[in-house]
Design a protein around this motif. Structure first.
Motif, PDB file in Angstrom:
ATOM      1  N   GLU A  62       0.849  -1.100   0.034  1.00  0.00           N
ATOM      2  CA  GLU A  62      -0.026   0.196  -0.166  1.00  0.00           C
ATOM      3  C   GLU A  62       1.289   1.313  -0.288  1.00  0.00           C
ATOM      4  O   GLU A  62       0.681   2.479  -0.628  1.00  0.00           O
ATOM      5  N   GLU A  65       2.086   1.596  -3.435  1.00  0.00           N
ATOM      6  CA  GLU A  65       1.564   1.780  -4.718  1.00  0.00           C
ATOM      7  C   GLU A  65       1.360   3.631  -4.356  1.00  0.00           C
ATOM      8  O   GLU A  65       1.415   3.923  -5.499  1.00  0.00           O
ATOM      9  N   ASP A  66       0.923   3.741  -3.290  1.00  0.00           N
ATOM     10  CA  ASP A  66       1.154   5.437  -3.359  1.00  0.00           C
ATOM     11  C   ASP A  66       1.862   5.697  -3.526  1.00  0.00           C
ATOM     12  O   ASP A  66       1.458   7.272  -4.193  1.00  0.00           O
ATOM     13  N   LYS A  67       3.235   5.558  -3.561  1.00  0.00           N
ATOM     14  CA  LYS A  67       4.391   6.506  -3.896  1.00  0.00           C
ATOM     15  C   LYS A  67       4.639   6.256  -5.233  1.00  0.00           C
ATOM     16  O   LYS A  67       5.020   7.240  -5.693  1.00  0.00           O
ATOM     17  N   GLU A  69       1.916   6.050  -7.551  1.00  0.00           N
ATOM     18  CA  GLU A  69       0.801   6.640  -7.924  1.00  0.00           C
ATOM     19  C   GLU A  69       0.558   7.695  -7.876  1.00  0.00           C
ATOM     20  O   GLU A  69       0.528   9.087  -8.859  1.00  0.00           O
ATOM     21  N   ASP A  70       1.752   8.297  -6.549  1.00  0.00           N
ATOM     22  CA  ASP A  70       2.200  10.050  -7.146  1.00  0.00           C
ATOM     23  C   ASP A  70       3.180  11.291  -7.767  1.00  0.00           C
ATOM     24  O   ASP A  70       3.265  12.062  -8.286  1.00  0.00           O
ATOM     25  N   GLN A  75      -2.659   4.026 -12.299  1.00  0.00           N
ATOM     26  CA  GLN A  75      -2.750   3.806 -11.483  1.00  0.00           C
ATOM     27  C   GLN A  75      -2.221   1.734 -11.178  1.00  0.00           C
ATOM     28  O   GLN A  75      -2.414   1.672 -11.835  1.00  0.00           O
TER      29      GLN A  75
END
Length: 299
Positions: A62, A65-67, A69-70, A75
């Protein structure tokens, strides 16, 4: 006069034909520039990853994933399951990348043409956990000696061993240890119970039965507050647990995002994400769950 009129008419026809074409090309260039980022990836693009449960249940994916996508504006869809499930999704071309932890099956996956190349990016260790009373007296033994004692006392009906039994990487490692000791039919024993489930469920079943089991350290720490089970064996080369990323071969399916997979692998191996892996902790715990692959040879 006739020639002048004809040449003039041709000029007008050229303008009528080429001006709209120029406009169309400019619009296409504009749309393309709006639809892609600086890395050449479409903003509506996505990358699908199948991963082992230990990377997912601990929360590490998680964070990654956030890093991702940022940074890339793309996606990232992550599907969690055992290594067996992750590789099967790769063989079917349902995902772009797999992250798993079973060297033999990874090499088979690549050698069979389903994957391009193994990229090791993190590691930790497996544990043998069990009740604090430790009826088989395995604490601080080697994994092999611990398994021998569990089998010996299991035959006498004094202990139970719970296996994931789901063809995951953890299950494969456990089976390798049993078979290395000559226990070819261990799964038929009365003291051997197969959960047929993920690591969290297996730990809860072992808790319920007061049994021993093998767990990756990350998932054990994530569930530790819910368990009376304790760590009993955590040392030995055969308890090393390496995580690998493999891009699925685009020849399997034209819709596979080969470029996106390559970018994601580079991201996992980048200095920033290797640092993230090193520093990652579960809230309330000081345990280091994963180590960056660059430190493996010196560990």
């Amino acid at each position: 006069m006739i020639i002048r009129r004809l040449s003039g008419r041709i000029g007008m026809l050229q303008l009528i034909f080429f001006v709209p074409m120029i406009v169309i090309v400019m619009v296409m260039v504009l749309v393309n520039s709006i639809g892609t980022n600086e890395y050449g990836m479409a903003r509506d693009e996505r990358i699908v990853v199948s991963t082992t449960t230990s990377l997912y249940d601990t929360g590490l994916w998680e964070v990654i994933e956030d890093k991702f996508e940022d940074k890339y504006g793309v996606q990232l869809d992550v599907i969690s399951g055992g290594t067996g499930k992750a590789l099967e999704l790769g063989r079917r071309g349902d995902v772009d990348l797999v992250t798993v932890h079973d060297v033999d099956r990874e090499e088979e996956f690549v050698n069979s043409g389903y994957g391009l190349k193994r990229h090791e990016f993190a590691y930790n260790s497996f544990l043998i956990v069990g009740p604090e009373s430790d009826p088989a007296l395995i604490e601080n033994l080697s994994a092999e000696d611990a398994f021998r004692r569990i089998a010996l006392m299991g035959k006498d009906g004094e202990v139970v061993f719970v296996s994931r039994g789901d063809e995951s990487g953890t299950h494969s490692r456990e089976k390798d240890i049993w078979r290395g000791l000559g226990y070819d039919n261990f799964y038929e024993a009365d003291w051997y119970v197969e959960a047929g489930a993920g690591m969290g469920t297996t730990l809860m079943l072992a808790e319920e039965k007061g049994a021993y089991t093998v767990s990756d350290i990350g998932t054990f720490v994530a569930f530790e507050d819910q368990l009376d089970l304790v760590r009993l064996v955590d040392k030995g080369d055969n308890l090393r647990n390496i995580y690998t990323a493999i891009a699925v071969n685009p020849n399997i399916d034209p819709e596979i995002n080969g470029y996106g997979s390559r970018i994601l692998i580079e991201f996992l191996l980048s200095e920033a994400i290797q640092s993230t892996i090193k520093e990652y902790r579960i809230t309330g715990s000081l345990d280091q769950l994963f180590l960056p692959i660059e430190t493996y040879e010196n560990d």
